[in-house]
Design a protein around this motif. Structure first.
Motif, PDB file in Angstrom:
ATOM      1  N   ALA A 344       0.825  -1.207   0.000  1.00  0.00           N
ATOM      2  CA  ALA A 344       0.000   0.000   0.000  1.00  0.00           C
ATOM      3  C   ALA A 344       0.862   1.260   0.000  1.00  0.00           C
ATOM      4  N   ASN A 345       2.077   1.158   0.527  1.00  0.00           N
ATOM      5  CA  ASN A 345       2.956   2.325   0.612  1.00  0.00           C
ATOM      6  C   ASN A 345       3.926   2.437  -0.551  1.00  0.00           C
ATOM      7  N   ILE A 346       4.417   1.324  -1.068  1.00  0.00           N
ATOM      8  CA  ILE A 346       5.419   1.407  -2.142  1.00  0.00           C
ATOM      9  C   ILE A 346       4.809   1.986  -3.408  1.00  0.00           C
ATOM     10  N   PHE A 347       3.534   1.666  -3.687  1.00  0.00           N
ATOM     11  CA  PHE A 347       2.882   2.246  -4.862  1.00  0.00           C
ATOM     12  C   PHE A 347       2.668   3.739  -4.683  1.00  0.00           C
ATOM     13  N   THR A 348       2.328   4.141  -3.460  1.00  0.00           N
ATOM     14  CA  THR A 348       2.039   5.547  -3.211  1.00  0.00           C
ATOM     15  C   THR A 348       3.303   6.394  -3.236  1.00  0.00           C
ATOM     16  N   ILE A 349       4.429   5.824  -2.836  1.00  0.00           N
ATOM     17  CA  ILE A 349       5.691   6.558  -2.899  1.00  0.00           C
ATOM     18  C   ILE A 349       5.961   7.029  -4.323  1.00  0.00           C
ATOM     19  N   VAL A 350       5.622   6.189  -5.302  1.00  0.00           N
ATOM     20  CA  VAL A 350       5.853   6.556  -6.700  1.00  0.00           C
ATOM     21  C   VAL A 350       5.127   7.859  -7.035  1.00  0.00           C
ATOM     22  N   SER A 351       3.842   7.940  -6.667  1.00  0.00           N
ATOM     23  CA  SER A 351       3.076   9.156  -6.972  1.00  0.00           C
ATOM     24  C   SER A 351       3.476  10.321  -6.090  1.00  0.00           C
ATOM     25  N   ASP A 352       4.130  10.045  -4.953  1.00  0.00           N
ATOM     26  CA  ASP A 352       4.612  11.123  -4.083  1.00  0.00           C
ATOM     27  C   ASP A 352       5.788  11.873  -4.705  1.00  0.00           C
ATOM     28  N   ILE A 353       6.648  11.147  -5.433  1.00  0.00           N
ATOM     29  CA  ILE A 353       7.902  11.774  -5.865  1.00  0.00           C
ATOM     30  C   ILE A 353       8.010  11.974  -7.374  1.00  0.00           C
ATOM     31  N   PHE A 354       7.192  11.239  -8.161  1.00  0.00           N
ATOM     32  CA  PHE A 354       7.260  11.387  -9.618  1.00  0.00           C
ATOM     33  C   PHE A 354       6.037  12.142 -10.129  1.00  0.00           C
ATOM     34  N   PRO A 355       6.194  12.924 -11.200  1.00  0.00           N
ATOM     35  CA  PRO A 355       5.030  13.572 -11.815  1.00  0.00           C
ATOM     36  C   PRO A 355       4.099  12.529 -12.422  1.00  0.00           C
ATOM     37  N   LYS A 356       2.832  12.916 -12.601  1.00  0.00           N
ATOM     38  CA  LYS A 356       1.823  11.975 -13.072  1.00  0.00           C
ATOM     39  C   LYS A 356       2.212  11.327 -14.395  1.00  0.00           C
ATOM     40  N   SER A 357       2.903  12.081 -15.251  1.00  0.00           N
ATOM     41  CA  SER A 357       3.258  11.553 -16.561  1.00  0.00           C
ATOM     42  C   SER A 357       4.263  10.414 -16.484  1.00  0.00           C
ATOM     43  N   ALA A 358       4.914  10.240 -15.330  1.00  0.00           N
ATOM     44  CA  ALA A 358       5.922   9.191 -15.183  1.00  0.00           C
ATOM     45  C   ALA A 358       5.475   8.060 -14.271  1.00  0.00           C
ATOM     46  N   VAL A 359       4.336   8.218 -13.577  1.00  0.00           N
ATOM     47  CA  VAL A 359       3.917   7.225 -12.584  1.00  0.00           C
ATOM     48  C   VAL A 359       3.706   5.857 -13.231  1.00  0.00           C
ATOM     49  N   GLY A 360       2.988   5.833 -14.367  1.00  0.00           N
ATOM     50  CA  GLY A 360       2.732   4.553 -15.017  1.00  0.00           C
ATOM     51  C   GLY A 360       4.006   3.855 -15.442  1.00  0.00           C
ATOM     52  N   SER A 361       4.964   4.622 -15.965  1.00  0.00           N
ATOM     53  CA  SER A 361       6.224   4.030 -16.404  1.00  0.00           C
ATOM     54  C   SER A 361       7.012   3.457 -15.237  1.00  0.00           C
ATOM     55  N   VAL A 362       7.052   4.181 -14.127  1.00  0.00           N
ATOM     56  CA  VAL A 362       7.811   3.716 -12.965  1.00  0.00           C
ATOM     57  C   VAL A 362       7.155   2.481 -12.361  1.00  0.00           C
ATOM     58  N   VAL A 363       5.818   2.486 -12.276  1.00  0.00           N
ATOM     59  CA  VAL A 363       5.114   1.321 -11.751  1.00  0.00           C
ATOM     60  C   VAL A 363       5.351   0.107 -12.653  1.00  0.00           C
ATOM     61  N   GLY A 364       5.283   0.303 -13.979  1.00  0.00           N
ATOM     62  CA  GLY A 364       5.524  -0.801 -14.897  1.00  0.00           C
ATOM     63  C   GLY A 364       6.942  -1.324 -14.821  1.00  0.00           C
ATOM     64  N   LEU A 365       7.903  -0.408 -14.763  1.00  0.00           N
ATOM     65  CA  LEU A 365       9.303  -0.813 -14.686  1.00  0.00           C
ATOM     66  C   LEU A 365       9.606  -1.543 -13.380  1.00  0.00           C
ATOM     67  N   SER A 366       9.075  -1.025 -12.265  1.00  0.00           N
ATOM     68  CA  SER A 366       9.316  -1.680 -10.975  1.00  0.00           C
ATOM     69  C   SER A 366       8.600  -3.026 -10.904  1.00  0.00           C
ATOM     70  N   GLY A 367       7.409  -3.126 -11.543  1.00  0.00           N
ATOM     71  CA  GLY A 367       6.720  -4.411 -11.594  1.00  0.00           C
ATOM     72  C   GLY A 367       7.509  -5.440 -12.376  1.00  0.00           C
TER      73      GLY A 367
END
Length: 424
Positions: A344-367
């Protein structure tokens, strides 16, 4: 007055999210059937521990490949057709397990299952984006994302009964058929809101209210991998996702080998474990929110929460040594509780520090990083069990994985640094 206003808007969009919930539940049921039946199949077909590890690896390799390719495919063909293709593929692959008899044929079925199932979450997220305004997307996502826990609870209830009454093959056939039943609802019900004649004009305007906002520039992965935060999050997923995969696929085998739990009595221990894990997701979100409300920086609050949850995983090391079934269940439940709170926290950290345009890419790459970790760990688990005949090394690795994850975040994800990516 608010209720009256909502009634005038309409609620057809919530029927769509219910479909997504059932798709995600079926997704987890289909992937978990093998884990429930593994002790019986291993005995029947004479699999070694390495053989079973290779079968699991086949799914995870396919899932990793799918995670980095399905998003692009869905963007090209759309969610309606994308879901039809994906769930048809994974349902057929699930049913194909019933015809498998060798390690190779089971691995082939698992590979096809992994390719199909990898599309579920990208398709569901994209569907929510199409059917919900931004202010409602978090709630809609939360509803469909409860499917994995429901699937993990239902599978140990359903599969033993089916397998004992009809044979193990029917466990795969019946659960695989669920996807085709789902399609009977999806195909007639789903159109893009712009084209769906069943929507009221008010609900269509409500859904499309954000369309006047400019779309963010989509950023390729190569533009974000230079940041240490990206690597910190990827490393965290690489270390911890394999532990969750282990819980899904190896717990029935562990309970069978260490505590003589078989198809007749496996349901209750697994239900307890996954019911407790649901509480972890709620606690993890509450804990970081509590710290933030007390004035702590959001990223720092989430990393501290992950540290506290990591401490709950450490005692799992002793699960392989105890002769008490329920003590082992308690130790494993603490770990699954902690993992869900961590997630619940690791996904939210992504949106805390990256702009919205990069959230999907970071989530996909980390997945993808997490899936690769799962591939390597599954192969290692099989080899370790063949060499040692015991789970103590595996639980030892699990006991420190989340502390190492916390350390990677602590070192590579500064709490007060928000990334501003260049637009391209």
């Amino acid at each position: 007055m608010q209720v009256e206003k909502q009634d005038k808007i309409g609620n057809y969009r919530w029927r769509i999210v219910v479909l997504l919930f059932f798709a995600t539940t079926i997704n987890y049921i289909d992937r978990q059937v093998l884990g429930i039946l593994a002790p019986q199949l291993q005995q029947q077909f004479g699999w070694s521990e390495s053989d079973y590890g290779f079968i699991i690896m086949a799914f995870q390799i396919a899932y990793a490949v799918g995670l980095i390719s399905m998003g692009t495919l869905l963007d090209k063909i759309g969610t309606r057709l994308g879901f039809i293709i994906a769930i048809s593929l994974w349902s057929l692959a699930g049913m194909a397990h019933a015809a498998a008899r060798s390690v190779f044929s089971f691995s082939l079925a698992r590979f096809a299952l992994g390719i199909g199932e990898s599309a579920n979450f990208p398709a569901a997220v994209k569907t929510v984006a199409e059917w919900f305004p931004k202010k409602e997307r978090a709630l809609a996502t939360g509803i469909f994302n409860s499917g994995p826990n429901v699937g993990a609870i239902l599978t140990p209830l359903l599969i033993p009964v089916i397998a004992l009454e009809l044979g193990w093959e029917w466990g795969f056939i019946i659960t695989g058929a669920l996807g085709f039943i789902w399609l009977l609802f999806w195909i007639p019900m789903y159109r893009k809101p712009e084209l769906d004649k069943r929507l009221s004009d008010a609900e269509r305007r409500h859904i499309l209210q954000d369309d006047t906002e400019p779309d963010a520039t989509k950023l390729p992965w190569k533009s974000i991998i230079s940041y240490k935060q990206t690597w910190g999050i990827c490393l965290a997923r690489f270390l911890t996702d394999p532990i969750w995969w282990f819980f899904l696929y190896w717990l029935p085998k562990f309970l069978n080998s260490n505590h003589n739990i078989d198809l007749t009595n496996i349901g209750l221990p697994l239900i307890i474990i996954y019911m407790v894990s649901i509480g972890g997701s709620i606690f993890g979100g509450w804990m970081s929110s509590f710290l933030i409300n007390r004035g702590k920086n959001p990223v720092a609050a989430r990393i501290l929460t992950i540290f506290l949850l990591a401490l709950l995983v450490v005692p799992i090391f002793f699960a392989s040594f105890t002769s008490s079934l329920w003590l082992a269940v308690a130790l494993i439940s603490m770990a699954t509780f902690a993992h869900q709170g961590y997630a619940a926290n690791i996904f939210t950290i992504v949106s805390d520090i990256f702009p919205k345009s990069a959230v999907g890419s970071v989530v996909g790459l980390s997945g993808f990083a997490g899936a690769i970790g799962g591939v390597l760990f599954s192969g290692a688990v099989g080899v370790i069990l063949e060499i040692t005949g015991s789970y103590y090394v595996i639980f030892g690795i699990a006991s420190v994985a989340y502390l190492l994850c916390w350390l990677s975040l602590q070192l590579l994800v500064p709490a007060h640094q928000k990334i501003q990516l260049p637009q391209i």
